[in-house]
Scaffold this active site. Sequence first.
Site, PDB file in Angstrom:
ATOM      1  N   GLU A  62      53.485  14.790   6.666  1.00  0.00           N
ATOM      2  CA  GLU A  62      52.244  14.282   7.267  1.00  0.00           C
ATOM      3  C   GLU A  62      51.158  15.346   7.149  1.00  0.00           C
ATOM      4  OE1 GLU A  62      52.399  11.989  10.865  1.00  0.00           O
ATOM      5  OE2 GLU A  62      50.469  12.777  11.553  1.00  0.00           O
ATOM      6  N   GLU A  87      48.550  21.151   8.727  1.00  0.00           N
ATOM      7  CA  GLU A  87      47.280  21.018   9.466  1.00  0.00           C
ATOM      8  C   GLU A  87      46.600  22.379   9.461  1.00  0.00           C
ATOM      9  OE1 GLU A  87      44.266  20.247  11.101  1.00  0.00           O
ATOM     10  OE2 GLU A  87      45.368  18.420  11.574  1.00  0.00           O
ATOM     11  N   ASP A 137      39.749  12.633   7.931  1.00  0.00           N
ATOM     12  CA  ASP A 137      38.292  12.756   8.099  1.00  0.00           C
ATOM     13  C   ASP A 137      37.593  11.713   7.215  1.00  0.00           C
ATOM     14  OD1 ASP A 137      38.452  14.999   9.856  1.00  0.00           O
ATOM     15  OD2 ASP A 137      38.951  16.240   8.128  1.00  0.00           O
ATOM     16  N   LYS A 141      29.240   9.252   5.466  1.00  0.00           N
ATOM     17  CA  LYS A 141      27.996   9.118   4.696  1.00  0.00           C
ATOM     18  C   LYS A 141      28.328   8.975   3.213  1.00  0.00           C
ATOM     19  CE  LYS A 141      24.977  11.650   7.756  1.00  0.00           C
ATOM     20  NZ  LYS A 141      24.512  12.981   8.077  1.00  0.00           N
ATOM     21  N   ASP A 173      40.256   4.181  10.767  1.00  0.00           N
ATOM     22  CA  ASP A 173      39.446   3.282  11.601  1.00  0.00           C
ATOM     23  C   ASP A 173      38.064   3.075  10.970  1.00  0.00           C
ATOM     24  OD1 ASP A 173      38.693   5.895  12.100  1.00  0.00           O
ATOM     25  OD2 ASP A 173      38.205   5.555  14.210  1.00  0.00           O
ATOM     26  N   THR A 210      47.389   7.395  17.652  1.00  0.00           N
ATOM     27  CA  THR A 210      46.985   8.810  17.597  1.00  0.00           C
ATOM     28  C   THR A 210      45.733   9.048  18.455  1.00  0.00           C
ATOM     29  OG1 THR A 210      45.381   8.770  15.792  1.00  0.00           O
ATOM     30  CG2 THR A 210      47.703   8.759  15.161  1.00  0.00           C
ATOM     31  N   LYS A 211      45.433  10.319  18.635  1.00  0.00           N
ATOM     32  CA  LYS A 211      44.261  10.695  19.446  1.00  0.00           C
ATOM     33  C   LYS A 211      42.969  10.130  18.832  1.00  0.00           C
ATOM     34  CE  LYS A 211      41.726  14.667  21.085  1.00  0.00           C
ATOM     35  NZ  LYS A 211      41.487  16.089  20.910  1.00  0.00           N
ATOM     36  N   PHE A 212      42.840  10.286  17.493  1.00  0.00           N
ATOM     37  CA  PHE A 212      41.613   9.816  16.846  1.00  0.00           C
ATOM     38  C   PHE A 212      41.532   8.292  16.839  1.00  0.00           C
ATOM     39  CE2 PHE A 212      38.706  12.934  15.060  1.00  0.00           C
ATOM     40  CZ  PHE A 212      39.335  14.093  15.488  1.00  0.00           C
ATOM     41  N   GLU A 213      42.685   7.667  16.795  1.00  0.00           N
ATOM     42  CA  GLU A 213      42.709   6.200  16.840  1.00  0.00           C
ATOM     43  C   GLU A 213      42.146   5.726  18.195  1.00  0.00           C
ATOM     44  OE1 GLU A 213      46.655   4.869  16.205  1.00  0.00           O
ATOM     45  OE2 GLU A 213      46.061   2.791  15.870  1.00  0.00           O
TER      46      GLU A 213
HETATM   47  C1  LIG Z   1      40.128  13.104  12.016  1.00  0.00           C
HETATM   48  S1  LIG Z   1      41.428  14.215  12.302  1.00  0.00           S
HETATM   49  C2  LIG Z   1      42.822  13.149  12.611  1.00  0.00           C
HETATM   50  C3  LIG Z   1      43.929  13.832  13.341  1.00  0.00           C
HETATM   51  C4  LIG Z   1      45.145  12.972  13.683  1.00  0.00           C
HETATM   52  N1  LIG Z   1      45.832  12.489  12.498  1.00  0.00           N
HETATM   53  C5  LIG Z   1      44.782  11.829  14.595  1.00  0.00           C
HETATM   54  O1  LIG Z   1      44.801  10.677  14.136  1.00  0.00           O
HETATM   55  O2  LIG Z   1      44.512  12.086  15.776  1.00  0.00           O
HETATM   56  C6  LIG Z   1      41.776  14.840  10.674  1.00  0.00           C
HETATM   57  C7  LIG Z   1      42.590  16.097  10.683  1.00  0.00           C
HETATM   58  O3  LIG Z   1      42.902  16.462   9.340  1.00  0.00           O
HETATM   59  C8  LIG Z   1      42.878  17.869   9.233  1.00  0.00           C
HETATM   60  N2  LIG Z   1      42.658  18.194   7.816  1.00  0.00           N
HETATM   61  C9  LIG Z   1      41.620  17.815   7.049  1.00  0.00           C
HETATM   62  N3  LIG Z   1      41.747  18.263   5.797  1.00  0.00           N
HETATM   63  C10 LIG Z   1      42.916  18.970   5.759  1.00  0.00           C
HETATM   64  C11 LIG Z   1      43.590  19.694   4.745  1.00  0.00           C
HETATM   65  N4  LIG Z   1      43.103  19.778   3.503  1.00  0.00           N
HETATM   66  N5  LIG Z   1      44.764  20.280   5.053  1.00  0.00           N
HETATM   67  C12 LIG Z   1      45.269  20.187   6.304  1.00  0.00           C
HETATM   68  N6  LIG Z   1      44.670  19.519   7.313  1.00  0.00           N
HETATM   69  C13 LIG Z   1      43.513  18.917   7.048  1.00  0.00           C
HETATM   70  C14 LIG Z   1      41.762  18.291  10.152  1.00  0.00           C
HETATM   71  O4  LIG Z   1      41.904  19.632  10.580  1.00  0.00           O
HETATM   72  C15 LIG Z   1      41.893  17.300  11.292  1.00  0.00           C
HETATM   73  O5  LIG Z   1      42.693  17.796  12.342  1.00  0.00           O
END
Ligand SMILES: C[S@@+](CC[C@H](N)C(=O)[O-])C[C@H]1O[C@@H](n2cnc3c(N)ncnc32)[C@H](O)[C@@H]1O
Length: 232
Positions: A62, A87, A137, A141, A173, A210-213
């Site tokens: 993951e 992460e 992420d 945009k 989302d 998940t938290k972001f969800e």
């Molecule tokens: C929008 S958050 C979603 C977190 C989690 N999956 C959730 O749904 O709550 C995206 C996460 O991806 C991580 N991330 C983005 N690009 C990454 C990369 N190239 N390698 C590791 N982590 C990455 C960011 O640090 C961030 O914590």
Amino acid sequence: MSLDNNKTIRKIQSFVKRSGRLTEGQKYGLNDLWPKYGLDPIADQIIDFQTVFAKRQDVILEIGFGNGDSLLQMAINEPEHNFLGIEVYEAGVGRLINEAHKHNLTNLKVIKEDAVEILKNNIADDSLSGFQLYFADPWHKKKHHKRRIVQAEFMDIISSKLINGGFVHMATDWENYAEHMMEVLEVHPHFKNTLSAHTYSLRPERRPITKFERRGERLGHGVWDLIFDCEK
Ligand SMILES: C[S@@+](CC[C@H](N)C(=O)[O-])C[C@H]1O[C@@H](n2cnc3c(N)ncnc32)[C@H](O)[C@@H]1O
């Protein structure tokens, strides 16, 4: 005491305060528990999953687990699989390994690096049984869409790391990102939708919210799950 002396004393006090402050990682136990749950891949050296994990069983990767709560829950619920989380967010990494320790998990390892570099340099081909990417992420945009992690080249790397018969599970989302994921996966020769063409899945029971969800839900966003098989 002169004004200058007062200034110096304040500077020293501020330095002592700052150096005594814990980083997010230290606060969450990153240092103490790192040897048990963390992996520090060496440049260009393939990680040997058989020696890293306590049990010889398949490995699900993951990327971007955020605060780690949903990955933790999966690792608890599915002891028959090993989980590797990558992460870059230090507080999330710390929180996850702290929680993993509380549950004495032996089927979870964590890497705190850029996942794309780790995939390219440290993960063997045909070594993963599943790939999970939840609420990546969105770079919503249009001018930033090229920064999205899901691109054809990225899915080429994922397909080479998955075993034949492995799975890809993504959720987002952002409708526009979901459409982009669907397009990239459907045109890829090694991925096949587990449902019919252009069809999104309902959130399967095995994927915790998940938290972001939750954040997206509060903002009135929908959720799109995509589950594909890897056939090569
Ligand atoms: C929008 S958050 C979603 C977190 C989690 N999956 C959730 O749904 O709550 C995206 C996460 O991806 C991580 N991330 C983005 N690009 C990454 C990369 N190239 N390698 C590791 N982590 C990455 C960011 O640090 C961030 O914590």
